[in-house]
Design a protein around this motif. Structure first.
Motif, PDB file in Angstrom:
ATOM      1  N   THR A  57       0.841  -1.206   0.000  1.00 24.76           N
ATOM      2  CA  THR A  57       0.000   0.000   0.000  1.00 24.76           C
ATOM      3  C   THR A  57       0.873   1.251   0.000  1.00 24.76           C
ATOM      4  O   THR A  57       0.601   2.213  -0.735  1.00 24.76           O
ATOM      5  CB  THR A  57      -0.944  -0.004   1.214  1.00 24.76           C
ATOM      6  N   THR A  58       1.924   1.237   0.786  1.00 25.59           N
ATOM      7  CA  THR A  58       2.852   2.374   0.828  1.00 25.59           C
ATOM      8  C   THR A  58       3.488   2.616  -0.534  1.00 25.59           C
ATOM      9  O   THR A  58       3.732   3.762  -0.925  1.00 25.59           O
ATOM     10  CB  THR A  58       3.952   2.117   1.876  1.00 25.59           C
ATOM     11  N   LYS A  59       3.735   1.534  -1.278  1.00 29.37           N
ATOM     12  CA  LYS A  59       4.353   1.651  -2.594  1.00 29.37           C
ATOM     13  C   LYS A  59       3.320   1.798  -3.719  1.00 29.37           C
ATOM     14  O   LYS A  59       3.660   1.768  -4.900  1.00 29.37           O
ATOM     15  CB  LYS A  59       5.244   0.424  -2.864  1.00 29.37           C
ATOM     16  N   TYR A  60       2.036   1.924  -3.352  1.00 30.89           N
ATOM     17  CA  TYR A  60       0.940   2.203  -4.305  1.00 30.89           C
ATOM     18  C   TYR A  60       0.613   1.027  -5.235  1.00 30.89           C
ATOM     19  O   TYR A  60       0.031   1.236  -6.290  1.00 30.89           O
ATOM     20  CB  TYR A  60       1.233   3.467  -5.138  1.00 30.89           C
ATOM     21  N   PHE A  61       0.942  -0.193  -4.807  1.00 29.93           N
ATOM     22  CA  PHE A  61       0.519  -1.354  -5.588  1.00 29.93           C
ATOM     23  C   PHE A  61      -0.792  -1.929  -5.065  1.00 29.93           C
ATOM     24  O   PHE A  61      -1.466  -2.679  -5.758  1.00 29.93           O
ATOM     25  CB  PHE A  61       1.619  -2.409  -5.619  1.00 29.93           C
ATOM     26  N   LEU A  62      -1.132  -1.584  -3.822  1.00 36.27           N
ATOM     27  CA  LEU A  62      -2.446  -1.845  -3.259  1.00 36.27           C
ATOM     28  C   LEU A  62      -3.047  -0.523  -2.820  1.00 36.27           C
ATOM     29  O   LEU A  62      -2.328   0.440  -2.558  1.00 36.27           O
ATOM     30  CB  LEU A  62      -2.364  -2.792  -2.055  1.00 36.27           C
ATOM     31  N   THR A  63      -4.364  -0.481  -2.737  1.00 41.11           N
ATOM     32  CA  THR A  63      -5.036   0.744  -2.308  1.00 41.11           C
ATOM     33  C   THR A  63      -6.176   0.402  -1.358  1.00 41.11           C
ATOM     34  O   THR A  63      -6.873  -0.610  -1.543  1.00 41.11           O
ATOM     35  CB  THR A  63      -5.567   1.533  -3.522  1.00 41.11           C
ATOM     36  N   ASN A  64      -6.352   1.219  -0.318  1.00 43.99           N
ATOM     37  CA  ASN A  64      -7.425   1.020   0.647  1.00 43.99           C
ATOM     38  C   ASN A  64      -8.691   1.699   0.146  1.00 43.99           C
ATOM     39  O   ASN A  64      -8.735   2.928   0.033  1.00 43.99           O
ATOM     40  CB  ASN A  64      -7.026   1.581   2.008  1.00 43.99           C
ATOM     41  N   VAL A  65      -9.717   0.908  -0.137  1.00 42.42           N
ATOM     42  CA  VAL A  65     -11.004   1.448  -0.564  1.00 42.42           C
ATOM     43  C   VAL A  65     -11.818   1.888   0.642  1.00 42.42           C
ATOM     44  O   VAL A  65     -12.547   2.876   0.598  1.00 42.42           O
ATOM     45  CB  VAL A  65     -11.784   0.394  -1.382  1.00 42.42           C
ATOM     46  N   SER A  66     -11.688   1.152   1.726  1.00 41.50           N
ATOM     47  CA  SER A  66     -12.332   1.481   2.998  1.00 41.50           C
ATOM     48  C   SER A  66     -11.493   0.859   4.104  1.00 41.50           C
ATOM     49  O   SER A  66     -10.441   0.267   3.841  1.00 41.50           O
ATOM     50  CB  SER A  66     -13.769   0.945   3.039  1.00 41.50           C
ATOM     51  N   GLN A  67     -11.959   0.976   5.340  1.00 43.40           N
ATOM     52  CA  GLN A  67     -11.205   0.395   6.452  1.00 43.40           C
ATOM     53  C   GLN A  67     -11.112  -1.123   6.336  1.00 43.40           C
ATOM     54  O   GLN A  67     -10.181  -1.733   6.849  1.00 43.40           O
ATOM     55  CB  GLN A  67     -11.853   0.772   7.785  1.00 43.40           C
ATOM     56  N   ARG A  68     -12.066  -1.737   5.654  1.00 43.80           N
ATOM     57  CA  ARG A  68     -12.114  -3.189   5.582  1.00 43.80           C
ATOM     58  C   ARG A  68     -11.734  -3.761   4.215  1.00 43.80           C
ATOM     59  O   ARG A  68     -11.543  -4.962   4.089  1.00 43.80           O
ATOM     60  CB  ARG A  68     -13.520  -3.683   5.945  1.00 43.80           C
ATOM     61  N   ILE A  69     -11.652  -2.904   3.206  1.00 43.08           N
ATOM     62  CA  ILE A  69     -11.435  -3.407   1.851  1.00 43.08           C
ATOM     63  C   ILE A  69     -10.148  -2.834   1.254  1.00 43.08           C
ATOM     64  O   ILE A  69      -9.977  -1.616   1.187  1.00 43.08           O
ATOM     65  CB  ILE A  69     -12.627  -3.075   0.932  1.00 43.08           C
ATOM     66  N   THR A  70      -9.270  -3.731   0.847  1.00 46.17           N
ATOM     67  CA  THR A  70      -8.043  -3.361   0.134  1.00 46.17           C
ATOM     68  C   THR A  70      -8.063  -4.039  -1.223  1.00 46.17           C
ATOM     69  O   THR A  70      -8.438  -5.212  -1.333  1.00 46.17           O
ATOM     70  CB  THR A  70      -6.804  -3.797   0.926  1.00 46.17           C
ATOM     71  N   GLN A  71      -7.677  -3.299  -2.253  1.00 42.32           N
ATOM     72  CA  GLN A  71      -7.692  -3.826  -3.607  1.00 42.32           C
ATOM     73  C   GLN A  71      -6.340  -3.626  -4.273  1.00 42.32           C
ATOM     74  O   GLN A  71      -5.546  -2.769  -3.861  1.00 42.32           O
ATOM     75  CB  GLN A  71      -8.762  -3.112  -4.450  1.00 42.32           C
ATOM     76  N   VAL A  72      -6.097  -4.401  -5.311  1.00 44.13           N
ATOM     77  CA  VAL A  72      -4.944  -4.147  -6.176  1.00 44.13           C
ATOM     78  C   VAL A  72      -5.147  -2.772  -6.818  1.00 44.13           C
ATOM     79  O   VAL A  72      -6.242  -2.451  -7.289  1.00 44.13           O
ATOM     80  CB  VAL A  72      -4.817  -5.227  -7.264  1.00 44.13           C
ATOM     81  N   ALA A  73      -4.110  -1.957  -6.799  1.00 45.21           N
ATOM     82  CA  ALA A  73      -4.211  -0.601  -7.348  1.00 45.21           C
ATOM     83  C   ALA A  73      -4.578  -0.637  -8.827  1.00 45.21           C
ATOM     84  O   ALA A  73      -4.188  -1.560  -9.540  1.00 45.21           O
ATOM     85  CB  ALA A  73      -2.900   0.153  -7.154  1.00 45.21           C
ATOM     86  N   PRO A  74      -5.338   0.352  -9.290  1.00 48.29           N
ATOM     87  CA  PRO A  74      -5.717   0.390 -10.701  1.00 48.29           C
ATOM     88  C   PRO A  74      -4.499   0.538 -11.610  1.00 48.29           C
ATOM     89  O   PRO A  74      -3.430   0.953 -11.172  1.00 48.29           O
ATOM     90  CB  PRO A  74      -6.634   1.617 -10.787  1.00 48.29           C
ATOM     91  N   LEU A  75      -4.699   0.193 -12.864  1.00 52.67           N
ATOM     92  CA  LEU A  75      -3.688   0.411 -13.895  1.00 52.67           C
ATOM     93  C   LEU A  75      -4.387   1.122 -15.045  1.00 52.67           C
ATOM     94  O   LEU A  75      -5.218   0.536 -15.739  1.00 52.67           O
ATOM     95  CB  LEU A  75      -3.093  -0.920 -14.361  1.00 52.67           C
ATOM     96  N   THR A  76      -4.085   2.391 -15.216  1.00 48.00           N
ATOM     97  CA  THR A  76      -4.777   3.225 -16.189  1.00 48.00           C
ATOM     98  C   THR A  76      -3.779   3.895 -17.128  1.00 48.00           C
ATOM     99  O   THR A  76      -2.560   3.840 -16.912  1.00 48.00           O
ATOM    100  CB  THR A  76      -5.587   4.323 -15.477  1.00 48.00           C
ATOM    101  N   LEU A  77      -4.314   4.549 -18.151  1.00 45.79           N
ATOM    102  CA  LEU A  77      -3.455   5.292 -19.072  1.00 45.79           C
ATOM    103  C   LEU A  77      -2.691   6.380 -18.334  1.00 45.79           C
ATOM    104  O   LEU A  77      -1.517   6.644 -18.617  1.00 45.79           O
ATOM    105  CB  LEU A  77      -4.298   5.893 -20.198  1.00 45.79           C
ATOM    106  N   LEU A  78      -3.333   7.021 -17.360  1.00 44.54           N
ATOM    107  CA  LEU A  78      -2.659   8.046 -16.564  1.00 44.54           C
ATOM    108  C   LEU A  78      -1.486   7.454 -15.800  1.00 44.54           C
ATOM    109  O   LEU A  78      -0.419   8.082 -15.706  1.00 44.54           O
ATOM    110  CB  LEU A  78      -3.647   8.705 -15.599  1.00 44.54           C
ATOM    111  N   ASP A  79      -1.658   6.246 -15.260  1.00 47.68           N
ATOM    112  CA  ASP A  79      -0.552   5.586 -14.557  1.00 47.68           C
ATOM    113  C   ASP A  79       0.632   5.366 -15.498  1.00 47.68           C
ATOM    114  O   ASP A  79       1.791   5.536 -15.103  1.00 47.68           O
ATOM    115  CB  ASP A  79      -1.008   4.239 -13.998  1.00 47.68           C
ATOM    116  N   ILE A  80       0.345   4.965 -16.726  1.00 53.76           N
ATOM    117  CA  ILE A  80       1.407   4.759 -17.714  1.00 53.76           C
ATOM    118  C   ILE A  80       2.153   6.063 -17.974  1.00 53.76           C
ATOM    119  O   ILE A  80       3.387   6.114 -17.946  1.00 53.76           O
ATOM    120  CB  ILE A  80       0.831   4.202 -19.024  1.00 53.76           C
ATOM    121  N   LYS A  81       1.404   7.118 -18.221  1.00 54.53           N
ATOM    122  CA  LYS A  81       2.025   8.414 -18.529  1.00 54.53           C
ATOM    123  C   LYS A  81       2.845   8.929 -17.348  1.00 54.53           C
ATOM    124  O   LYS A  81       3.955   9.450 -17.528  1.00 54.53           O
ATOM    125  CB  LYS A  81       0.945   9.426 -18.928  1.00 54.53           C
TER     126      LYS A  81
END
Length: 229
Positions: A57-81
């Motif tokens: 999460t600190t390295k932005y490969f996971l993201t906290n959606v809520s206190q109970r839910i963690t997801q794999v961080a999105p991969l978008t065109l903005l992330d590429i740029k």
């Protein structure tokens, strides 16, 4: 995946296991993760899983959606740029600084390893190519002598593997050629900072263009998260 009766109790090993899954989209962008999932599906102990989720999460490969839910961080065109923008700022400078200390025997060994992995044969081979390329780039950056810069370079290279995976899965080849890699090494040997910076910047720009063209030209990527089949 690891066997349930053989738990991973080393944080660095666990990090590599989960990063491999994120890169190859076995853990896809937006997919829910948890200590239980890491424990049951990847054989990672719960204590290590807890620390691993915090690290990713600190390295932005996971993201906290809520206190109970963690997801794999999105991969978008903005992330590429953003990734290419930061790498085009950092890598040319890092390579130029490192040039006087580069171990070309080490690079030759890594380059030979890369040659044996090409052309790409299947997902396992593709992942090994990506990891070897990361190893090459970090071996060079390490010679610059700036630990904080190396830490940032490693994070950017991990993200670059996620991005390059899109290209490989679409085209079944690496996004730049053996000749371009050789050009980088030859320019490093010149120890001319301006030439090194230009060569590295040009390679990254050309690679970015190829990958963005792939994203725009394939219907499978017409979603917010760039998912491979």
């Amino acid at each position: 995946m690891a066997q349930k009766d053989s738990k991973i109790n080393d944080l660095d090993i666990a990090f590599d296991v989960i990063m491999d899954a994120i890169v190859t989209q076995n853990l896809a962008p937006g997919q829910k993760v948890s200590e239980s999932i890491f424990n049951e599906h990847f054989g990672i102990s719960r204590t290590i899983s807890r620390n691993l989720i915090e690290r990713l999460t600190t390295k932005y490969f996971l993201t906290n959606v809520s206190q109970r839910i963690t997801q794999v961080a999105p991969l978008t065109l903005l992330d590429i740029k953003q990734n290419f923008m930061l790498r085009k700022l950092l890598m040319p400078e890092a390579f130029a600084l490192a040039s006087i200390n580069v171990d070309f025997d080490e690079l030759g060994t890594l380059n030979g390893k890369m040659d044996k992995l090409l052309p790409i044969d299947g997902d396992t081979g593709a992942l090994e190519v990506l990891k070897t390329n990361k190893e090459v780039n970090l071996a060079i950056c390490a010679k610059a002598g700036y630990p904080l810069m190396l830490d940032l370079a490693e994070q950017l290279e991990d993200m670059a593997m996620r991005i390059y995976w899109l290209y490989i899965k679409t085209n079944q080849q690496y996004p730049y050629s053996r000749e371009q890699q050789v050009r980088i090494f030859e320019t490093l040997k010149s120890k001319e900072p301006s030439a090194i910076k230009k060569t590295v910047h040009d390679l990254l720009t050309q690679t970015e263009d190829r990958i963005i063209n792939v994203v725009f030209s394939n219907k499978q990527f017409c979603t917010q998260n760039l998912l491979t089949d």
